[in-house]
Design an enzyme around this catalytic site. Sequence first.
Site, PDB file in Angstrom:
ATOM      1  N   GLY A  36       1.091  -1.286   0.138  1.00 39.02           N
ATOM      2  CA  GLY A  36      -0.084  -0.149  -0.001  1.00 39.02           C
ATOM      3  C   GLY A  36       0.654   1.653  -0.315  1.00 39.02           C
ATOM      4  O   GLY A  36       2.430   0.957   0.016  1.00 39.02           O
ATOM      5  N   HIS A  63       0.133  -4.438   4.528  1.00 38.33           N
ATOM      6  CA  HIS A  63      -0.275  -2.268   4.662  1.00 38.33           C
ATOM      7  C   HIS A  63      -0.245  -1.924   6.098  1.00 38.33           C
ATOM      8  O   HIS A  63      -2.089  -2.790   5.835  1.00 38.33           O
ATOM      9  CB  HIS A  63      -1.362  -2.827   3.331  1.00 38.33           C
ATOM     10  CG  HIS A  63      -1.901  -0.884   3.231  1.00 38.33           C
ATOM     11  ND1 HIS A  63      -0.671  -0.431   3.011  1.00 38.33           N
ATOM     12  CD2 HIS A  63      -2.719  -0.177   3.138  1.00 38.33           C
ATOM     13  CE1 HIS A  63      -1.415   1.004   3.176  1.00 38.33           C
ATOM     14  NE2 HIS A  63      -2.555   1.097   2.951  1.00 38.33           N
ATOM     15  N   GLY A 115      -6.333 -24.925  11.756  1.00 32.79           N
ATOM     16  CA  GLY A 115      -7.723 -24.995  10.991  1.00 32.79           C
ATOM     17  C   GLY A 115      -8.407 -23.954  10.168  1.00 32.79           C
ATOM     18  O   GLY A 115      -9.203 -23.818   9.534  1.00 32.79           O
TER      19      GLY A 115
END
Length: 526
Positions: free
Chosen positions: A25, A70, A401
């Site tokens: 970014g 970012h 998971g």
Amino acid sequence: MTTVHEASYEILRSQGLTTFFGNPGSNELPFLKNFPSDFRYVLGLQEAVVVGMADGFAQATGRPAFVNLHSAAGTGNAMGALANACNSHTPLVVTAGQQVRSMVGVEALLANVDAANLPRPLVKWSCEPACAEEVPLALSRAIHTASAPAMGPVYVSIPYDDWSKEAGPGVEHLASRRVQHAGSPSANTLAKLAARLERAINPVMIVGPDVDACSANDTAVALAEKLRMPVWMAPSAPRCSFPTTQRCFRGLLPAGIASISRLLDGHDLILVVGAPVFRYHQYEPGDYLPAGAELVAIFCDAQEAARAPMGDAIVADIGETLEGLLREVHQSSRPIPAAIKRPEFAPEEPGPLRPERVFDLIDEMAPRDAIYVNESTSTTNLLWQRLRMAEQGSYFFAAAGGLGFALPAAVGVQMAKPDRRVIGIIGDGSANFGITALWTAAQYNIPSIFIIMKNGTYGALRWFAGVLEVENVPGLDVPGIDFCAIAEGYGVQALRADSSESLTKALSRALASNKPTLIEVETRAP
């Protein structure tokens, strides 16, 4: 004058962190300017995918990987993937851009408020340097902390106006630093554990992911054979630490308290190596240990040792401890455990393929050193029963998971292991969480094979609905997704299979190709 930017890149270069996984970014652009020609930037289209690729890359290489996110928004997107990395002890150096220092206090747009606290508790250490001069030291500390036992992700937030500032005095010493870790147990500790194992009438060994992570699978096999012990893989295992073809191997333990205790009944000593004790999942109360059994566990993670609900613990280097035990114990006179019978090849049946048939065909055709990255969660037990995984580093699974792991991790693992074929086996529900990794595979020509097990439902949730005895639950089906069209849109060649013949042809084509390939397989719910 040496700038913070120059000093930081020299530290990263010297420590071998020259591959960046990121999605930049505005806050990150000053860090990435004049990107050195000896560095490589791997772009992911979403931050969870970025961390997933780095996770696979770091696990497969055994070394820290560098991630650039970012600010707060990018870090937030990556949190689920950080949970997986934290639980798998993956060494990641995660950096995030921050607003200029003078704008953080007014909470300007893209300011990361309380940046160091944002990723906790999913990182070993996090900080935002107090001033620009501290940035190189923070990066150096992050690298060595990520690599220290137990390895894991770390996080550094860096204001983007710091990069052009002058580095502090003594910064030249940071690049050349090396930190070594000595974690062998004492001779007395090894002797006592060896004697305990030899006194046992019917010992059993349970191996976890940290055995594979330290390349100690062969040592675990030798110890099991010397002591004539059956071996189970720890529940919810994110790696395979024992050859599934070896005669001592018994399979993957379930993730319930009562089920584990029932399967271990009759053993008087349970040796756990390189695994939490235990990573349970479904609520299944019962006795933690069968009657008359004792447990001793060898950990690389002091926190895992401390929170175990039962047994004795040794915190030490996993590989060196196994080697020491192997030298210390005497050959047992017990008969070696008989090999369990492999299931018969699943028969051809009309309609969508059974998962068993898919795994049998994959096992038949894939190279023996293939690496499997699994996120077909409802078929995991079938996968362990039917795929022959005998080589070091042959299996990866989301340790916490968190869905979205396998597609990007398959890309990262293939980058780390270009001489082995990486096959991702991914449920159609799971695939959507990391689907943009296909773009990275296509753009960088990373020849992973992605097999989508398409049954139109969240199979694991349907199983849990039965376990929990709940009915009429919404949101369990995901029909109408054309994964071939999605893959082709990202630039990945795609094949569709709805029979054994078409799957065989698709696998042959994918294995012969040097490009990423997605295979959509119509399957029945397990």
